[in-house]
Design an enzyme around this catalytic site. Structure first.
Site, PDB file in Angstrom:
ATOM      1  CG  ASP A  56      -1.680   1.223   0.979  1.00  0.00           C
ATOM      2  OD1 ASP A  56      -1.402   2.280   1.105  1.00  0.00           O
ATOM      3  OD2 ASP A  56      -3.437   1.116   1.875  1.00  0.00           O
ATOM      4  CG  HIS A  57       1.582   4.633  -2.717  1.00  0.00           C
ATOM      5  ND1 HIS A  57       0.147   4.332  -3.987  1.00  0.00           N
ATOM      6  CD2 HIS A  57       1.386   5.442  -3.302  1.00  0.00           C
ATOM      7  CE1 HIS A  57      -0.747   5.272  -3.800  1.00  0.00           C
ATOM      8  NE2 HIS A  57       0.160   6.051  -3.782  1.00  0.00           N
TER       9      HIS A  57
ATOM     10  CG  HIS B  69      -4.549   4.667  -0.389  1.00  0.00           C
ATOM     11  ND1 HIS B  69      -3.144   3.428  -0.472  1.00  0.00           N
ATOM     12  CD2 HIS B  69      -4.920   4.924  -1.911  1.00  0.00           C
ATOM     13  CE1 HIS B  69      -2.863   3.092  -1.769  1.00  0.00           C
ATOM     14  NE2 HIS B  69      -3.715   4.453  -2.992  1.00  0.00           N
TER      15      HIS B  69
ATOM     16  CE  LYS C  81      -8.669   8.128  -8.972  1.00  0.00           C
ATOM     17  NZ  LYS C  81      -7.184   8.235  -8.589  1.00  0.00           N
TER      18      LYS C  81
HETATM   19  C1  BG6 Z   1      -3.890   5.000  -6.037  1.00  0.00           C
HETATM   20  C2  BG6 Z   1      -4.588   4.968  -6.556  1.00  0.00           C
HETATM   21  O1  BG6 Z   1      -3.359   3.821  -4.875  1.00  0.00           O
HETATM   22  O2  BG6 Z   1      -3.498   5.932  -5.406  1.00  0.00           O
HETATM   23  C3  BG6 Z   1      -4.652   6.083  -7.724  1.00  0.00           C
HETATM   24  O3  BG6 Z   1      -5.213   3.478  -7.857  1.00  0.00           O
HETATM   25  C4  BG6 Z   1      -4.578   7.083  -7.432  1.00  0.00           C
HETATM   26  O4  BG6 Z   1      -6.248   5.869  -8.470  1.00  0.00           O
HETATM   27  C5  BG6 Z   1      -3.197   7.039  -6.340  1.00  0.00           C
HETATM   28  O5  BG6 Z   1      -4.622   8.064  -7.923  1.00  0.00           O
HETATM   29  C6  BG6 Z   1      -2.852   8.562  -5.649  1.00  0.00           C
HETATM   30  O6  BG6 Z   1      -1.578   7.917  -4.897  1.00  0.00           O
HETATM   31  P1  BG6 Z   1      -0.777   9.501  -4.412  1.00  0.00           P
HETATM   32  O7  BG6 Z   1       0.431   8.673  -3.884  1.00  0.00           O
HETATM   33  O8  BG6 Z   1      -0.890  10.674  -6.038  1.00  0.00           O
HETATM   34  O9  BG6 Z   1      -1.971  10.382  -3.617  1.00  0.00           O
END
Ligand code: BG6
Length: 492
Positions: free
Chosen positions: A183-184, A246, A336
């Site tokens: 989960d980045h 997230h 979005k």
């Molecule tokens: C991803 C989603 O996990 O996270 C995307 O699939 C989203 O839709 C993105 O845009 C958002 O990541 P960050 O790091 O730009 O907040």
């Protein structure tokens, strides 16, 4: 860094989906930067695996171009020339076990002795089981003095059932401690800093509870629309894309009890406890405590079904039913095409019990964790306005990462996550039970939305802060979204 954490053996990283976007934009820039910082093991080989044919040279050239475009840091050609020989490409089909046997032979030759192997799945989850089966069938998951680990990109399943099946499938070939579910958001410095704010200080934790906190707001707003992922997004929507992972992860970090240690086991135990303390919603609660919306024009986007009901915005109210949080609402929101790119957590404290001063504005204190952009932390409190008898004014104390640590201090989240997988630290990765518990909360919402069409799908103007229904959700509780107020703190 202590190289013994790498058990002294060389490490091979195999990326499945090597010709894809994620490899170009995130994985390679991160691996290259780790290499430049001398944080990868000295003997590291990075092998791209994919269905498109590339020579090693073409593959390197492609990555070189990608890194120049996406790295976000300066590097010299000399540095690239030292890194590039570690990269190579292997052409194969994901479904062909024979190709995995060839891969195993190829890696053995490349490694010339024992080596650790990290297999990174940078492709759709439908391919995870088949690749893992083939890795197993070709004897590549067996740990014999050298470790074998697998990194799985999100989304991990599309609902509870599919996530459970996927867990079952990967557990047939791997132990849980060999699996790293990404989960980045957990790789973001500011997200990790939620725990540091809470547990590396003494001033916050004593008031971090229902006695002092009125409510919590978690916003992950994006200005971007669907970009090139419209087809995929239309089958997924905001709940699966952002909330199951997230937003619920952010909530666990804000709400969890202090873990016994920062080991992966202790930390993740606490996160699972938080998720387990949230009651899955009944259809009536879904109708009342969630909002789903689509931005105007979404159905005209290329690759989107013209009758699509996929939400691009959602907001909800959740309660964590435990001693610390009973009765404190957590409002979550993401979408979005909103007004601003902003990820933040706002802790709104209770009003003082008594207005002691005649001209006192009863403004509650507020702690804002700015996760991105302009990463930092702000505290709002009341001060006596000078040259008045008893007027108060809201003021704030601000900490900005860029000021404190320099503009380039925050690395890409994948850097940290990749390094942790190499080092065998799973703290920032989601465990099987954690993923399933999160789905168990999201599933009833999805089902009510999709089968009963309640609450009705609202519409919002691109560039706004979402539909009026998103405001009503809080207004019913006598509250409002505080981000604009918090941004004013930032602007000053
Ligand atoms: C991803 C989603 O996990 O996270 C995307 O699939 C989203 O839709 C993105 O845009 C958002 O990541 P960050 O790091 O730009 O907040």
């Amino acid at each position: 860094m202590n190289t013994s954490t790498f058990n002294g053996l060389p490490t091979t990283i195999v990326i499945f989906g090597a010709s894809g976007d994620l490899t170009q934009r995130k994985l390679m820039p991160s691996l290259f930067n780790l290499f430049r910082k001398r944080r990868t093991p000295k003997d590291v080989q990075i092998v791209g695996f994919g269905g498109t044919e590339f020579s090693d040279e073409q593959f390197r050239e492609r990555l070189h171009t990608g890194i120049k475009e996406h790295a976000g840091y300066d590097f010299t050609e000399e540095e690239w020339n030292v890194f590039a020989p570690n990269l190579s490409y292997f052409h194969g089909k994901y479904g062909e076990v024979g190709d995995f046997t060839r891969l195993a032979e190829h890696l053995s030759q490349l490694e010339n002795g024992g080596a650790n192997r990290l297999f990174y799945m940078a492709l759709p989850p439908t391919l995870f089981p088949v690749i893992i089966d083939n890795l197993g069938a070709s004897g590549q998951l067996h740990e014999n003095g050298a470790w074998r680990r697998v990194v799985l990109e999100k989304p991990f399943g599309t609902d509870l059932e599919s996530a459970t099946i996927l867990n079952h499938q990967v557990h047939k070939a791997l132990n849980e401690n060999q699996i790293y579910r990404i989960d980045h958001y957990l790789g973001k410095e500011t997200v990790q800093n939620i725990l540091f704010t809470r547990f590396a200080n003494t001033i916050f934790e004593p008031i971090w509870n229902r006695t002092y906190i009125d409510h919590v707001q978690i916003t992950v707003a994006e200005t971007v629309g669907l970009e090139h992922r419209a087809g995929f997004y239309d089958s997924v929507g905001v709940l699966r894309d952002m909330f199951q992972n997230h937003l619920l992860q952010l909530l666990t970090l804000v709400a969890m009890e202090p873990p016994a240690s920062f080991s992966a086991t202790h930390l993740r135990n606490e996160k699972v406890k938080v998720l387990s303390a949230i009651q899955p919603m009944t259809p009536e609660q879904v109708a009342r405590h969630t909002v789903r919306a689509q931005y105007k024009g979404y159905r005209n986007e290329k690759q989107v079904n013209p009758a699509s009901t996929t939400p691009t915005y959602a907001a909800m109210r959740l309660f964590v039913n435990n001693w610390r949080w009973k009765g404190v609402p957590f409002y979550l929101r993401s979408g979005k095409n909103l007004a601003e790119k902003l990820s933040q957590v706002i802790i709104q404290f209770k009003e003082p019990p008594l207005a002691m001063f005649p001209m006192q504005a009863m403004k509650p204190n507020m702690l804002v964790l700015y996760l991105q952009p302009d990463e930092g932390l702000h505290v709002r409190f009341e001060a006596k306005a000078p040259d008045t008898v008893a007027e108060t004014r809201s003021v704030d104390m601000e900490f900005h990462y860029a000021e404190a640590f320099g503009q380039t201090a925050i690395p890409e989240s994948y850097e940290r996550l990749l390094l942790d997988t190499i080092q065998g630290d799973a703290s920032l990765f989601t465990r099987a039970d954690e993923v399933e518990t999160a789905w168990a909360l999201i599933d009833p919402i999805l089902q009510t939305w999709e089968t009963h069409q309640t609450p009705p799908l609202a519409v919002y103007r691109p560039g706004s802060w979402g539909p009026p229904e998103g405001y009503d959700l809080l207004a019913r509780d006598g509250r409002r979204w505080l981000n604009e107020e918090a941004s004013m703190m930032l602007d000053k």
